[in-house]
Design a protein around this motif. Structure first.
Motif, PDB file in Angstrom:
ATOM      1  N   GLY A 163       0.806  -1.213   0.000  1.00 52.45           N
ATOM      2  CA  GLY A 163       0.000   0.000   0.000  1.00 52.45           C
ATOM      3  C   GLY A 163       0.840   1.264   0.000  1.00 52.45           C
ATOM      4  N   PHE A 164       1.885   1.293   0.827  1.00 52.52           N
ATOM      5  CA  PHE A 164       2.754   2.461   0.897  1.00 52.52           C
ATOM      6  C   PHE A 164       3.531   2.656  -0.415  1.00 52.52           C
ATOM      7  CE2 PHE A 164       2.648   1.957   5.681  1.00 52.52           C
ATOM      8  CZ  PHE A 164       1.997   3.172   5.909  1.00 52.52           C
ATOM      9  N   GLU A 165       3.948   1.540  -1.006  1.00 56.56           N
ATOM     10  CA  GLU A 165       4.674   1.624  -2.274  1.00 56.56           C
ATOM     11  C   GLU A 165       3.785   2.211  -3.364  1.00 56.56           C
ATOM     12  OE1 GLU A 165       6.631  -1.419  -5.548  1.00 56.56           O
ATOM     13  OE2 GLU A 165       6.560  -2.030  -3.440  1.00 56.56           O
ATOM     14  N   ILE A 166       2.544   1.760  -3.425  1.00 56.12           N
ATOM     15  CA  ILE A 166       1.615   2.270  -4.427  1.00 56.12           C
ATOM     16  C   ILE A 166       1.274   3.732  -4.144  1.00 56.12           C
ATOM     17  CG2 ILE A 166      -0.743   2.035  -5.313  1.00 56.12           C
ATOM     18  CD1 ILE A 166      -0.400  -1.017  -4.908  1.00 56.12           C
ATOM     19  N   ALA A 167       1.211   4.095  -2.880  1.00 60.84           N
ATOM     20  CA  ALA A 167       0.954   5.491  -2.521  1.00 60.84           C
ATOM     21  C   ALA A 167       2.050   6.398  -3.062  1.00 60.84           C
ATOM     22  CB  ALA A 167       0.850   5.633  -1.004  1.00 60.84           C
ATOM     23  N   ARG A 168       3.288   5.943  -2.951  1.00 59.28           N
ATOM     24  CA  ARG A 168       4.400   6.731  -3.487  1.00 59.28           C
ATOM     25  C   ARG A 168       4.317   6.840  -5.012  1.00 59.28           C
ATOM     26  NH1 ARG A 168       7.152   3.776   0.593  1.00 59.28           N
ATOM     27  NH2 ARG A 168       7.827   2.196  -0.918  1.00 59.28           N
ATOM     28  N   GLU A 169       3.865   5.779  -5.650  1.00 58.61           N
ATOM     29  CA  GLU A 169       3.775   5.766  -7.113  1.00 58.61           C
ATOM     30  C   GLU A 169       2.635   6.641  -7.632  1.00 58.61           C
ATOM     31  OE1 GLU A 169       3.226   1.668  -7.928  1.00 58.61           O
ATOM     32  OE2 GLU A 169       5.308   1.090  -7.564  1.00 58.61           O
ATOM     33  N   THR A 170       1.538   6.692  -6.892  1.00 55.26           N
ATOM     34  CA  THR A 170       0.335   7.366  -7.379  1.00 55.26           C
ATOM     35  C   THR A 170       0.104   8.743  -6.758  1.00 55.26           C
ATOM     36  OG1 THR A 170      -1.043   6.310  -5.679  1.00 55.26           O
ATOM     37  CG2 THR A 170      -0.802   5.162  -7.804  1.00 55.26           C
ATOM     38  N   GLY A 171       0.723   8.993  -5.622  1.00 50.64           N
ATOM     39  CA  GLY A 171       0.512  10.269  -4.948  1.00 50.64           C
ATOM     40  C   GLY A 171      -0.749  10.318  -4.107  1.00 50.64           C
ATOM     41  N   VAL A 172      -1.384   9.172  -3.892  1.00 53.26           N
ATOM     42  CA  VAL A 172      -2.575   9.101  -3.042  1.00 53.26           C
ATOM     43  C   VAL A 172      -2.176   8.530  -1.693  1.00 53.26           C
ATOM     44  CG1 VAL A 172      -4.922   8.223  -2.800  1.00 53.26           C
ATOM     45  CG2 VAL A 172      -3.996   8.675  -5.073  1.00 53.26           C
ATOM     46  N   ARG A 173      -2.575   9.166  -0.615  1.00 48.46           N
ATOM     47  CA  ARG A 173      -2.201   8.694   0.717  1.00 48.46           C
ATOM     48  C   ARG A 173      -2.841   7.335   1.022  1.00 48.46           C
ATOM     49  NH1 ARG A 173      -3.567  13.874   4.370  1.00 48.46           N
ATOM     50  NH2 ARG A 173      -5.143  14.073   2.723  1.00 48.46           N
ATOM     51  N   TYR A 174      -2.050   6.480   1.634  1.00 50.59           N
ATOM     52  CA  TYR A 174      -2.516   5.143   1.998  1.00 50.59           C
ATOM     53  C   TYR A 174      -2.802   5.093   3.487  1.00 50.59           C
ATOM     54  CZ  TYR A 174      -2.383   0.155   3.084  1.00 50.59           C
ATOM     55  OH  TYR A 174      -2.687  -1.095   3.545  1.00 50.59           O
ATOM     56  N   LEU A 175      -3.959   4.579   3.843  1.00 55.80           N
ATOM     57  CA  LEU A 175      -4.345   4.410   5.235  1.00 55.80           C
ATOM     58  C   LEU A 175      -3.960   3.007   5.686  1.00 55.80           C
ATOM     59  CD1 LEU A 175      -5.858   5.635   7.699  1.00 55.80           C
ATOM     60  CD2 LEU A 175      -7.931   4.549   6.803  1.00 55.80           C
ATOM     61  N   ALA A 176      -2.845   2.913   6.384  1.00 56.12           N
ATOM     62  CA  ALA A 176      -2.367   1.613   6.856  1.00 56.12           C
ATOM     63  C   ALA A 176      -3.291   1.091   7.954  1.00 56.12           C
ATOM     64  CB  ALA A 176      -0.946   1.737   7.388  1.00 56.12           C
ATOM     65  N   SER A 177      -3.362  -0.229   8.065  1.00 57.09           N
ATOM     66  CA  SER A 177      -4.304  -0.809   9.017  1.00 57.09           C
ATOM     67  C   SER A 177      -3.863  -2.181   9.488  1.00 57.09           C
ATOM     68  CB  SER A 177      -5.688  -0.933   8.358  1.00 57.09           C
ATOM     69  OG  SER A 177      -5.623  -1.852   7.267  1.00 57.09           O
ATOM     70  N   ASP A 178      -4.480  -2.584  10.567  1.00 47.13           N
ATOM     71  CA  ASP A 178      -4.424  -3.970  11.034  1.00 47.13           C
ATOM     72  C   ASP A 178      -5.776  -4.190  11.712  1.00 47.13           C
ATOM     73  OD1 ASP A 178      -3.777  -6.503  11.741  1.00 47.13           O
ATOM     74  OD2 ASP A 178      -2.021  -5.994  12.948  1.00 47.13           O
ATOM     75  N   PHE A 179      -6.806  -4.306  10.888  1.00 45.60           N
ATOM     76  CA  PHE A 179      -8.182  -4.264  11.375  1.00 45.60           C
ATOM     77  C   PHE A 179      -8.554  -5.429  12.284  1.00 45.60           C
ATOM     78  CE2 PHE A 179      -8.851  -1.592   7.471  1.00 45.60           C
ATOM     79  CZ  PHE A 179      -9.152  -0.421   8.151  1.00 45.60           C
ATOM     80  N   LYS A 180      -7.740  -6.461  12.332  1.00 46.75           N
ATOM     81  CA  LYS A 180      -8.040  -7.565  13.234  1.00 46.75           C
ATOM     82  C   LYS A 180      -7.843  -7.162  14.691  1.00 46.75           C
ATOM     83  CE  LYS A 180      -4.733 -10.068  11.456  1.00 46.75           C
ATOM     84  NZ  LYS A 180      -3.979  -8.998  10.771  1.00 46.75           N
ATOM     85  N   LYS A 181      -7.058  -6.089  14.921  1.00 43.33           N
ATOM     86  CA  LYS A 181      -6.796  -5.616  16.280  1.00 43.33           C
ATOM     87  C   LYS A 181      -8.070  -5.057  16.899  1.00 43.33           C
ATOM     88  CE  LYS A 181      -2.332  -6.443  16.465  1.00 43.33           C
ATOM     89  NZ  LYS A 181      -1.361  -5.346  16.519  1.00 43.33           N
ATOM     90  N   LYS A 182      -8.038  -4.848  18.210  1.00 39.13           N
ATOM     91  CA  LYS A 182      -9.192  -4.352  18.972  1.00 39.13           C
ATOM     92  C   LYS A 182     -10.404  -5.259  18.747  1.00 39.13           C
ATOM     93  CE  LYS A 182      -9.761   0.109  19.398  1.00 39.13           C
ATOM     94  NZ  LYS A 182      -9.947   1.572  19.121  1.00 39.13           N
ATOM     95  N   GLU A 183     -10.118  -6.562  18.586  1.00 42.37           N
ATOM     96  CA  GLU A 183     -11.148  -7.587  18.377  1.00 42.37           C
ATOM     97  C   GLU A 183     -11.982  -7.318  17.123  1.00 42.37           C
ATOM     98  OE1 GLU A 183     -13.319  -8.090  22.100  1.00 42.37           O
ATOM     99  OE2 GLU A 183     -11.781  -9.511  22.721  1.00 42.37           O
ATOM    100  N   GLY A 184     -11.329  -6.712  16.121  1.00 35.74           N
ATOM    101  CA  GLY A 184     -12.016  -6.413  14.880  1.00 35.74           C
ATOM    102  C   GLY A 184     -12.497  -7.658  14.157  1.00 35.74           C
ATOM    103  N   TYR A 185     -11.657  -8.690  14.122  1.00 36.49           N
ATOM    104  CA  TYR A 185     -12.053  -9.929  13.452  1.00 36.49           C
ATOM    105  C   TYR A 185     -13.230 -10.581  14.180  1.00 36.49           C
ATOM    106  CZ  TYR A 185     -11.889 -14.608  11.453  1.00 36.49           C
ATOM    107  OH  TYR A 185     -12.221 -15.797  10.841  1.00 36.49           O
ATOM    108  N   LYS A 186     -13.179 -10.565  15.515  1.00 34.99           N
ATOM    109  CA  LYS A 186     -14.278 -11.121  16.307  1.00 34.99           C
ATOM    110  C   LYS A 186     -15.572 -10.367  16.030  1.00 34.99           C
ATOM    111  CE  LYS A 186     -15.782 -11.852  21.088  1.00 34.99           C
ATOM    112  NZ  LYS A 186     -15.433 -11.659  22.522  1.00 34.99           N
ATOM    113  N   ARG A 187     -15.472  -9.052  15.940  1.00 34.56           N
ATOM    114  CA  ARG A 187     -16.647  -8.241  15.672  1.00 34.56           C
ATOM    115  C   ARG A 187     -17.208  -8.530  14.276  1.00 34.56           C
ATOM    116  NH1 ARG A 187     -21.341  -6.336  17.115  1.00 34.56           N
ATOM    117  NH2 ARG A 187     -21.860  -4.286  16.211  1.00 34.56           N
ATOM    118  N   SER A 188     -16.330  -8.787  13.324  1.00 37.18           N
ATOM    119  CA  SER A 188     -16.790  -9.100  11.969  1.00 37.18           C
ATOM    120  C   SER A 188     -17.598 -10.394  11.941  1.00 37.18           C
ATOM    121  CB  SER A 188     -15.604  -9.192  10.996  1.00 37.18           C
ATOM    122  OG  SER A 188     -14.850 -10.382  11.179  1.00 37.18           O
ATOM    123  N   ILE A 189     -17.216 -11.344  12.768  1.00 33.03           N
ATOM    124  CA  ILE A 189     -17.967 -12.602  12.859  1.00 33.03           C
ATOM    125  C   ILE A 189     -19.342 -12.352  13.472  1.00 33.03           C
ATOM    126  CG2 ILE A 189     -18.040 -14.872  13.963  1.00 33.03           C
ATOM    127  CD1 ILE A 189     -15.006 -14.964  13.749  1.00 33.03           C
TER     128      ILE A 189
END
Length: 220
Positions: A163-189
């Motif tokens: 994502g960061f590499e593509i952001a540098r190539e395109t000039g669009v900011r990338y929002l990095a994430s780890d959505f499984k944190k804060k029980e995100g995966y559990k909430r998705s279930i």
């Protein structure tokens, strides 16, 4: 989908970065525009619930890796149903990208025998994130992101580095994430059960489907 390259824990705390950014956005009183690449309804459920108060979201469904075609359109329908039923009063805009399965096959040509999580998946991530960044430019979004990091079987460091590499190539900011944190995966279930979402038993491509079926048959 379980491989060592995809199950490594993140070496960076992307959730801490996300918390800081969301606090800044909340304090500013301005909702930036986010192009969110969605891989499927179950994975998107928590992410949309989590981010919609902070961003004006364009939900971008671009997954040419999925096969067969009936499976692809079933997942598209579930994505649209989720948005309508879970967030009926939101300003989320759903956009379906082009379903060009031949492009995916050409992208991963020569890597068909790679295990799930290997070089083939890296190519697939890059293809989808590149299109997400281009769509973000088209829709004048401030950021682009992906729901892929909610899976406990995918490596957030790999996805975010792409994502960061593509952001540098395109000039669009990338929002990095780890959505499984804060029980995100559990909430998705939980949300998947609440809205009776179709939960597929393979990632989406024909190769992951074959690997999944082989694992099930070996257990039997």
């Amino acid at each position: 989908m379980k491989t060592s390259s995809m199950t490594n824990r993140s070496k960076h705390n992307y959730q801490k970065d996300m918390d800081s950014l969301l606090e800044e956005i909340h304090s500013s009183g301005i909702r930036p525009k986010l192009l969110l690449h969605s891989c499927c309804a179950p994975c998107s459920s928590y992410v949309l619930e989590y981010l919609s108060p902070y961003f004006e979201i364009v939900d971008f469904y671009y997954n040419p890796n999925i096969s067969p075609e009936e499976e692809y359109y079933h997942r598209v329908d579930e994505m649209q149903r989720l948005i309508k039923e879970m967030l009926p009063d939101s300003d989320i805009r759903f956009v379906e990208g082009m379903y060009d399965h031949d492009r995916y096959l050409e992208t991963v040509k020569g890597l068909e025998g790679e295990p799930e999580g290997g070089a083939r998946c890296e190519k697939c991530f890059r293809l989808r994130l590149q299109e997400a960044a281009l769509a973000a430019k088209e829709f004048h979004c401030d950021y682009f992101a992906t729901t892929l990091t909610i899976s406990p079987l995918k490596n957030p460091d790999l996805i975010n580095s792409i994502g960061f590499e593509i952001a540098r190539e395109t000039g669009v900011r990338y929002l990095a994430s780890d959505f499984k944190k804060k029980e995100g995966y559990k909430r998705s279930i939980e949300l998947s059960q609440q809205y009776r979402l179709y939960r597929q038993n393979y990632c989406g491509c024909i190769y992951s489907q074959e690997e999944s079926e082989n694992k099930r048959s070996s257990v039997v």
